[in-house]
Design an enzyme around this catalytic site. Structure first.
Site, mmCIF file in Angstrom:
data_model
loop_
_atom_site.group_PDB
_atom_site.id
_atom_site.type_symbol
_atom_site.label_atom_id
_atom_site.label_comp_id
_atom_site.label_asym_id
_atom_site.label_seq_id
_atom_site.Cartn_x
_atom_site.Cartn_y
_atom_site.Cartn_z
ATOM 1 N N LYS A 34 0.094 -4.338 -11.550
ATOM 2 C CA LYS A 34 -1.023 -5.267 -11.458
ATOM 3 C C LYS A 34 -1.879 -5.298 -12.722
ATOM 4 O O LYS A 34 -2.188 -6.373 -13.258
ATOM 5 C CB LYS A 34 -1.862 -4.850 -10.248
ATOM 6 N N THR A 35 -2.270 -4.123 -13.196
ATOM 7 C CA THR A 35 -3.128 -4.070 -14.376
ATOM 8 C C THR A 35 -2.410 -4.622 -15.596
ATOM 9 O O THR A 35 -3.005 -5.300 -16.429
ATOM 10 C CB THR A 35 -3.586 -2.627 -14.637
ATOM 11 N N ASP A 218 -10.038 -8.723 -10.498
ATOM 12 C CA ASP A 218 -9.196 -7.604 -10.080
ATOM 13 C C ASP A 218 -9.644 -7.139 -8.688
ATOM 14 O O ASP A 218 -10.793 -7.327 -8.311
ATOM 15 C CB ASP A 218 -9.365 -6.468 -11.108
ATOM 16 N N GLU A 219 -8.764 -6.501 -7.934
ATOM 17 C CA GLU A 219 -9.094 -5.957 -6.608
ATOM 18 C C GLU A 219 -9.851 -6.980 -5.759
ATOM 19 O O GLU A 219 -10.882 -6.692 -5.157
ATOM 20 C CB GLU A 219 -9.962 -4.687 -6.739
ATOM 21 N N GLN A 249 -4.292 -3.265 1.055
ATOM 22 C CA GLN A 249 -5.050 -2.133 0.533
ATOM 23 C C GLN A 249 -6.553 -2.361 0.661
ATOM 24 O O GLN A 249 -7.349 -1.785 -0.074
ATOM 25 C CB GLN A 249 -4.689 -1.874 -0.924
ATOM 26 N N ARG A 604 0.695 6.482 -2.646
ATOM 27 C CA ARG A 604 0.262 7.263 -3.816
ATOM 28 C C ARG A 604 1.384 8.120 -4.347
ATOM 29 O O ARG A 604 1.347 8.606 -5.470
ATOM 30 C CB ARG A 604 -0.926 8.196 -3.478
#
Length: 719
Positions: A34-35, A218-219, A249, A604
DNA sequence: TAACATTCCGTTTTT
DNA sequence: CGGAATGTTA
């Protein structure tokens, strides 16, 4: 004509990165790059000349994310990114309000209250107004104010239906008045004020709408309603909004995050195509399969399935402990084995839990085993008492109407200004609706109290005079020295670490100045360095844990682990009532949010995942008996492997009975069972070992303590 | 005013 | 049970 920048992107990533000037929703799964997509898109827009840096606004949720984007971007682009607006919602709103403080009705040097400051301000207000804190807990008042602000509702617009809400609305209004008098704004106010500024001022709004051709978020699943409204306003009809998020998420509904923003965004911006990033570059297949299976139980999803080109990897290990202590012992053993035999660095292992209270026993066990560990989630640097005190002096220098800052330090170190003097000051101040500083300088007081207060006023004024024009670190040193703070902490033997922190604060000032000078060169309308530093302290409270370095096991809540990844993850306390938390049952969609939290925890792990639960656990000073979390049962059994040393073969097929497990099908005994003994009386079965004629059970008797008994001989009966 | 005692409470948390 | 926050006493 693929540029090197675009090399290595998968088709979906490439599509997202190279989208034309149109709004888009990117559903980015955990570990899907994503980043990278976000930063590459920005770089691509600039490199291809579609956008100039000043035409881009990129907004993130945390400072950490903003910083990471900046670092990655500067590695990709040779040119300076000056002019680009990149930061958190609050950081960008602050920037907007500083530039237009006059239009926003704020003093140039307005200060920012963090949640602690806000809480103190509310308590202070309620004390002045003699409000019953039993009936109106300050925490609740704070929540009321913030949630109203986040809904875009001012005090005058609050709908009141009884005397209780009327009082709350009244307090909200009084609180805002107080903030305005003092020249301070809280976090929610930064957003609301900025929203109102843009919505009222057409010229300004159009200016920014024209400027920011490209907005990237973002997010996105973590945005609240006000943040979404702000974005919509800023985007107008001509900006292309690139919203990246993952509805699976979304774990911050409890603090106002509104996943519905994703659907609203599709509708409001006429999104034709949602790009899904589903290829995962982090975890092995079994881990992803488990995550997918779990999250598929949720309704109302936008829909997404993670996959990997790597193998399925190891099974997910499940451990059923008899007690929280035994669970901790198992984890510690396993950590040591992984570290010693498979040379896995401790820092590549994470120990996750649902609530902070669970960390104690884990820490205790780790400590006794001599395994280095690091807990995330304590006090942050700028939240420490000594730092707050030091900054309060600087805040008073910048803005003497800041009553909160004044009250914090007027008698610290002790200057003979007691409660009665302060009450006199406060009474006069609320009477005349002016600040404490204004009262203190107006000569209302008399006698010794007045002398002491005047001495304080003169101290601050002399500091202000000396500090004007000095470099920040010298201002800091001057204040620490002349306030007596440094001496106060140096003289106290038990507070040596506070002296160190104050030294660190001077360091921070130096570092900040260096970075700030560079920034200021590129953008002239930045505030002076002191105001910028104070803003930085409020908006970026610093790392949770200052001590870095040594290889250590990572301990944190599942919430804190979001965005991170580890070779091995231990997820502990998978019991009904704990995870999912019992309070989540009363909340709308509460269990679904807990399931998303579990999904975050699972994803994770890169290679190895341990899931553990305990049949008994010490909670609030009492032993509680739990059963396995429903989330365990929602995982496909073929992905799991029971690893209990005592597990009999038939239990290798995972099975989590709704009743705590029996060891033998023919045995009537189970952990948590109430039992009766002819001599010791009533008790609870808490542990067992061995089988057949060797079987022994541990019983906690209400009268005679905990004992091990041989089942064959003890005259134990179920009760 | 500081040291000591008592009471209360107990998901998750960034800005 | 353990900490934070509040109340009480020298």
């Amino acid at each position: 004509m693929t540029t090197p920048m675009l090399a290595g992107l998968n088709p979906e990533q490439l599509e997202a990165v190279t989208l034309a000037h149109e709004s888009a929703l990117i559903l980015a799964g955990a570990g899907s790059g994503k980043t990278r997509v976000l930063t590459t898109r920005i770089a691509h827009l600039i490199q291809t000349g579609q956008a100039s840096p000043q035409g881009i606004l990129a907004v993130t949720f945390t400072n950490k994310a903003a910083k990471e984007m900046l670092v990655r971007l500067s590695a990709m682009l040779p040119i300076n990114i000056r002019g680009m607006w990149m930061g958190t919602f609050h950081g960008l709103c602050n920037r907007l309000l500083r530039a237009h403080h006059h239009d926003a009705g704020l003093p140039a040097l307005f200060q920012i209250l963090d949640s602690g400051d806000q809480f103190a301000a509310i308590k202070r207000l309620m004390k002045i107004q003699n409000v019953d804190v039993e009936k109106y807990p300050p925490k609740q008042v704070q929540y009321f104010i913030n949630s109203n602000k986040e809904a875009g509702t001012r005090a005058s617009q609050v709908e009141t239906y009884d005397s209780f809400t009327r009082k709350l609305a009244e307090l909200y209004a009084a609180y805002d008045d107080q903030c305005n008098r003092e020249g301070v704004v809280d976090f929610a106010e930064l957003l609301l004020r900025s929203y109102e500024l843009l919505s009222r001022n057409e010229l300004l709004r159009e200016h920014y709408q024209r400027r920011f051709k490209y907005i990237l978020v973002d997010e996105f699943q973590d945005t609240n309603r006000l943040q979404y409204a702000w974005l919509k306003l800023l985007a107008g009809t001509h900006s292309a909004v690139f919203a990246v998020g993952d509805d699976d998420q979304s774990i911050y509904a409890f603090r106002g995050a509104h996943v519905g923003n994703m659907r609203d965004f599709e509708r409001d911006f006429g999104i034709l195509k949602v790009i899904k990033l589903e290829q995962n570059y982090r975890s092995h297949g079994n881990i992803l399969d488990a995550a997918n299976a779990l999250i598929s139980q949720n309704s109302e999803r936008l829909g997404k399935n993670l996959w990997t080109s790597e193998g399925s990897g190891e099974p997910i290990r499940v451990y059923e402990a008899s007690s929280d202590q035994e669970e901790a012992a198992f984890i510690v053993d396993e950590v040591r084995t992984l570290h010693d035999n498979e040379s896995m660095p401790l820092s590549e292992m994470a120990l996750l839990y649902r609530s902070n209270a669970q960390s104690r026993i884990l820490e205790h066990t780790l400590f006794n085993a001599g395994i280095p560990y690091k807990v995330y989630g304590g006090l942050r640097f700028f939240e420490r008492q000594e730092i707050k005190h030091a900054l309060a002096y600087l805040r008073l220098i910048a803005n003497s109407n800041d009553d909160g800052a004044l009250l914090r330090v007027i008698n610290f170190p002790v200057r003979g200004i007691g409660n009665r003097t302060l009450e006199q000051l406060q009474d006069a101040a609320s009477q005349q609706q002016i600040s404490l500083w204004q009262v203190a300088t107006s000569g209302t007081l008399s006698g010794k109290a007045a002398t002491n207060v005047m001495a304080f006023i003169r101290l601050i004024e002399s500091m202000r005079e000396t500090c004007t024009g000095l470099p920040l670190q010298e201002q800091m040193e001057h204040v620490l020295e002349h306030s007596g703070l440094a001496a106060h902490y140096q003289n106290s033997k038990s507070e040596a670490d506070r002296v160190e922190n104050l030294d660190e604060l001077i360091n921070a000032a130096t570092l900040f100045t260096n970075e700030y000078e560079i920034l200021r060169d590129s953008d002239a309308d930045q505030p002076d360095v002191l105001t910028a530093f104070l803003t930085h302290a409020s908006l970026e409270a610093g790392e949770h844990q200052a001590i870095a370095g040594a290889d250590a096991l990572q301990l944190m809540t599942v919430h804190a682990a979001k965005g991170l990844e580890f070779q091995s993850v231990f997820l502990s306390g998978l019991e009904e009532g704990l995870f999912p938390h019992e309070q989540s049952r009363n909340e709308a969609d509460g269990v679904e949010e807990e399931r998303r939290l579990m999904y975050v925890a699972i994803t994770r792990a890169r290679r190895r995942l341990y899931l553990s639960f305990a049949q008994s656990r010490m909670l609030h000073g009492q032993v509680r008996y739990g059963i396995a979390s429903r989330f365990l049962k929602e995982l496909p059994t073929e992905l799991l492997k029971r690893v209990n040393s005592w597990a009999s073969p038939r239990y290798s097929e995972p099975e989590f009975s709704s009743k705590p497990a029996n060891r033998n099908d023919d045995s009537p005994w189970y952990i948590g069972q109430n039992v009766m003994h002819p001599k010791f009386g009533a008790g609870v079965l808490v542990n067992y070992e061995g089988s057949g004629s060797d079987a022994r059970v541990q019983v906690s008797f209400s009268q005679s303590g905990t004992k091990w008994l041989a089942l064959e001989y003890a005259k134990l009966v179920p009760a």
